[in-house]
Scaffold this motif. Structure first.
Motif, PDB file in Angstrom:
ATOM      1  N   GLU A   1       0.914  -1.087  -0.149  1.00  0.00           N
ATOM      2  CA  GLU A   1       0.141  -0.077   0.027  1.00  0.00           C
ATOM      3  C   GLU A   1       0.998   1.211  -0.017  1.00  0.00           C
ATOM      4  N   ASN A   2       1.936   1.206   0.764  1.00  0.00           N
ATOM      5  CA  ASN A   2       2.822   2.522   0.790  1.00  0.00           C
ATOM      6  C   ASN A   2       3.601   2.422  -0.558  1.00  0.00           C
ATOM      7  N   ASN A   3       3.574   1.416  -1.304  1.00  0.00           N
ATOM      8  CA  ASN A   3       4.409   1.705  -2.507  1.00  0.00           C
ATOM      9  C   ASN A   3       3.333   2.094  -3.378  1.00  0.00           C
ATOM     10  N   VAL A   4       2.157   2.200  -3.411  1.00  0.00           N
ATOM     11  CA  VAL A   4       1.266   2.666  -4.295  1.00  0.00           C
ATOM     12  C   VAL A   4       1.123   3.992  -3.728  1.00  0.00           C
ATOM     13  N   ARG A   5       1.155   4.474  -2.588  1.00  0.00           N
ATOM     14  CA  ARG A   5       1.338   5.964  -2.222  1.00  0.00           C
ATOM     15  C   ARG A   5       2.397   6.387  -2.529  1.00  0.00           C
ATOM     16  N   HIS A   6       3.447   5.979  -2.650  1.00  0.00           N
ATOM     17  CA  HIS A   6       4.710   6.499  -3.089  1.00  0.00           C
ATOM     18  C   HIS A   6       4.809   6.749  -4.536  1.00  0.00           C
TER      19      HIS A   6
END
Length: 226
Positions: A182-187
């Motif tokens: 999910e944080n990879n998507v946010r990044h």
């Protein structure tokens, strides 16, 4: 041709609702980014219920050959278990798809997104991570293998973003893997906004919408990544 018990032609019945036309520039112009997103979410519901739209692919190939007016562009992982067009129940000419292991954004993919939106007119960008992502797991495990080493390094910022997690921060912990994904998507979304003035301006002018989603392999459903 056979008739069913009601005397109706079964071949005609089965082809009445087959899609044989591709989206036109005029049809796309009438759609807002929010309407397109809702259409994609509705398509995912059909996908999960095994009710995909019937399409005449041979006819769609011919009709789309001389022009395309996709509604959206999806950046997805390379994973074979994430069939992007089917996940959203979209057909030929409806959607641009960019794929790379780990669904991160780099210069090449930024250029592709800019082409899709600024040049070709797509109105929605979806960054889609997924459950049990091998690239995410490999980045967490610090895998080193040829050019894959450089590829996985693009996911390292998402691992850094996840360091406040209080549980077991290993690839064996599915919850942590999901958080990193999910944080990879946010990044990726943050990278789009910081490194593409073109897309940032289009988003600010509400010409496009940028959305993060997480796809679950076990259920085929989509979860929003805020």
């Amino acid at each position: 041709m056979e008739a069913n018990k009601n005397g109706l032609n079964t071949e005609k019945e089965n082809t009445d609702h087959v899609v044989k036309t591709v989206i036109s520039a005029e049809e796309r112009a009438k759609l807002t980014p929010d309407q397109i997103l809702q259409e994609f979410l509705d398509g995912n519901e059909r996908f999960r219920n095994n009710n995909l739209t019937q399409r005449d692919h041979s006819e769609l190939i011919r009709k789309s050959a001389f022009g395309q007016y996709p509604k959206a562009v999806v950046l997805s992982c390379l994973d074979s278990r994430v069939p992007v067009e089917d996940v959203f129940d979209q057909g030929i000419g409806d959607i641009f798809v960019g794929r790379v292991a780990g669904n991160f954004v780099n210069e090449d993919l930024l250029g592709s997104l800019e082409f899709a939106c600024k040049v070709a007119g797509a109105k929605l960008i979806i960054i889609m991570g997924h459950q049990h992502c091998g690239a995410i797991i490999g980045a967490i495990d610090n895998v080193k293998l040829g050019n894959l080493t450089t590829t996985l390094s693009k996911i390292k910022p998402a691992i850094k973003m996840s360091q406040n997690y209080s549980g077991n921060m290993t690839s064996k912990n599915e919850e942590f893997v999901k958080l990193v994904s999910e944080n990879n998507v946010r990044h990726a979304i943050s990278t789009i906004r910081s490194k593409s003035p073109i897309l940032k301006e289009m988003e600010e002018n509400r010409e496009i919408k940028i959305v993060g989603l997480f796809y679950t392999l076990t259920k085929g459903e989509l979860l929003f990544v805020d």
